[in-house]
Design an enzyme around this catalytic site. Sequence first.
Site, PDB file in Angstrom:
ATOM      1  N   SER A   1       0.820  -1.211   0.000  1.00 50.75           N
ATOM      2  CA  SER A   1       0.000   0.000   0.000  1.00 50.75           C
ATOM      3  C   SER A   1       0.850   1.256   0.000  1.00 50.75           C
ATOM      4  O   SER A   1       0.335   2.346  -0.230  1.00 50.75           O
ATOM      5  CB  SER A   1      -0.917   0.017   1.235  1.00 50.75           C
ATOM      6  OG  SER A   1      -0.139   0.014   2.423  1.00 50.75           O
TER       7      SER A   1
ATOM      8  N   HIS B   1      -3.320  -3.667  -5.159  1.00 51.96           N
ATOM      9  CA  HIS B   1      -3.580  -3.125  -3.830  1.00 51.96           C
ATOM     10  C   HIS B   1      -5.040  -3.328  -3.474  1.00 51.96           C
ATOM     11  O   HIS B   1      -5.903  -2.560  -3.897  1.00 51.96           O
ATOM     12  CB  HIS B   1      -3.198  -1.645  -3.775  1.00 51.96           C
ATOM     13  CG  HIS B   1      -3.440  -1.030  -2.428  1.00 51.96           C
ATOM     14  ND1 HIS B   1      -3.791   0.288  -2.255  1.00 51.96           N
ATOM     15  CD2 HIS B   1      -3.390  -1.572  -1.171  1.00 51.96           C
ATOM     16  CE1 HIS B   1      -3.945   0.534  -0.972  1.00 51.96           C
ATOM     17  NE2 HIS B   1      -3.709  -0.569  -0.298  1.00 51.96           N
TER      18      HIS B   1
ATOM     19  N   GLU C   1      -6.543  -1.375  -6.664  1.00 49.47           N
ATOM     20  CA  GLU C   1      -5.671  -0.545  -7.489  1.00 49.47           C
ATOM     21  C   GLU C   1      -4.678  -1.444  -8.210  1.00 49.47           C
ATOM     22  O   GLU C   1      -3.915  -2.175  -7.564  1.00 49.47           O
ATOM     23  CB  GLU C   1      -4.939   0.478  -6.626  1.00 49.47           C
ATOM     24  CG  GLU C   1      -5.861   1.525  -6.015  1.00 49.47           C
ATOM     25  CD  GLU C   1      -5.136   2.495  -5.102  1.00 49.47           C
ATOM     26  OE1 GLU C   1      -5.469   3.688  -5.118  1.00 49.47           O
ATOM     27  OE2 GLU C   1      -4.227   2.048  -4.362  1.00 49.47           O
TER      28      GLU C   1
ATOM     29  N   ASN D   1      -4.474   6.610  -1.382  1.00 50.05           N
ATOM     30  CA  ASN D   1      -3.666   7.102  -0.273  1.00 50.05           C
ATOM     31  C   ASN D   1      -2.963   8.411  -0.595  1.00 50.05           C
ATOM     32  O   ASN D   1      -2.494   9.102   0.312  1.00 50.05           O
ATOM     33  CB  ASN D   1      -2.645   6.047   0.154  1.00 50.05           C
ATOM     34  CG  ASN D   1      -3.269   4.978   1.023  1.00 50.05           C
ATOM     35  OD1 ASN D   1      -4.244   5.229   1.723  1.00 50.05           O
ATOM     36  ND2 ASN D   1      -2.730   3.772   0.967  1.00 50.05           N
TER      37      ASN D   1
END
Length: 505
Positions: A127, A148, A160, A198
């Site tokens: 991540s 991800h 992802e 993120n």
Amino acid sequence: MTGIDRGTGRAGLVAVIGTGTMGQGIAQVALAAGHPVRLYDAAPGRAAQAAGAIAARLGRLVAKGALPAADRDTALGRLAPVADLADLADAELAVEAILEELGAKQQLFTALESVVSDGCLLATNTSSLSVTSVAGVLRRPGRLIGLHFFNPAPLMPLVEVVRGAATDQAAADRAYATVAAWGKTPVRCADTPGFIVNRIARPFYAEAFRAYEEHGADPATLDAVLRESGGFRMGPFELTDLIGQDVNESVTRSVWEALFHDPKFTPSLAQRRLVASGRLGRKTGHGWFDHTEGAGRPGPHTAEPCEPPGKVTLHGDLGPAAELVGLMAEAGIPVTREPAGSHLSLPDGTRLSLTDGTTATRDPFAASVRFDLALDYRTAGRVALAPSQAVLEASLRSAIGLFQALGKRVSVVQDIPGMIVARTVAMLVDFAEDAAARGVADPEDIDTAMLTGVNYPRGPLAWGRALGARWVRDTLRNLHEACPTGRYAPSQALIRRAAAEEKLL
């Protein structure tokens, strides 16, 4: 189609390495898609324990009536814990979900590459680490991709699909097709710090923490305003207590460091103090809030009932808050109109205006009250107000009563630039515009990722279009003037979009 199929018409073997929460979840997803799955963990006995945990989880689904018992038994018949990497030799897809340490991941994939066939697709569930760096030690780095998953993997739809600098297009396409075949929502993403979610989500936490550091309001009130006015499912204080303050701060710090200490991504000192003190959230019993048994949760600041004004005057239009005019008419509050301006005025002359990144105190008209942005003023349950120091108590009560007459709870907060929702949304829009312009992901994938990965009420790019790029740009410019560190400087992508809007006028 079950994915990772290379024309054989069968479900290929999936290997999952690392059997913690994420590894177990990924294995369960692959099982549900019809694949045989082998579990491997370097710690003796852990793979077998993970298989038992997966069996228990599937058993609970059967008990709830969400899964036929026969399907559970069939799936468990395809699940096998193994004790040696060599037992993964037949895998067509190997997904790594071990600890977030670059050296450990590189060592694992180096060993795995000597075991599996050249046709096996390799995937890391990292991540925060660079997929390019993970693949850099491999003999054939082109077959390594980032997948991800979000926790819990069986429930969260987003994955992802991260293409490293050396990743082959064919490998990326194959991974994307596999994720889609598993019933997930894949989005393509370049290998940049934080990937999509993120990276773009940082302001949701950072701006609330900064508002707290500026003594704008207490955590419970900030959470309530972002939920009930901004439309977010959870506030950032309660959410980071759930995630773990150490986990959330680690991601923030990782992205900040990977982007060479870009001021837009600066971590929070208040959160750092929480982590340093061991107050990590629910898992330690205390974070922003007290989670010990019997502890009550503090409520948000909510104003007492007040009388609304007998009438208001609308000067010009309210821009993104234009819906308020119709709500006032429906509430029976007379509205007179004047052509110039972008605010409301109370009978005593006090001005009410949507926050624009400046403070009410900076308004050249001394008696001024700012109100915060809302996702939808009609459905919003709460609105925040920030008065200048010159506003009389009676005038503030009248402003409170106006919004209460529209069916809103009112939180009076300190007069900080951009208030709460407006500064958060403006930054989210800017981050998304910048990410799209830098090729992090396509605009459609960015909005999809934020909607499905973190349950935002609206994709940030769609939100920006609804607000208008000029309003977002001007709000950030005003915030930048108030805090000239570079944190709020609008991106070149946002500036270009705002200029394009102006040409259309």
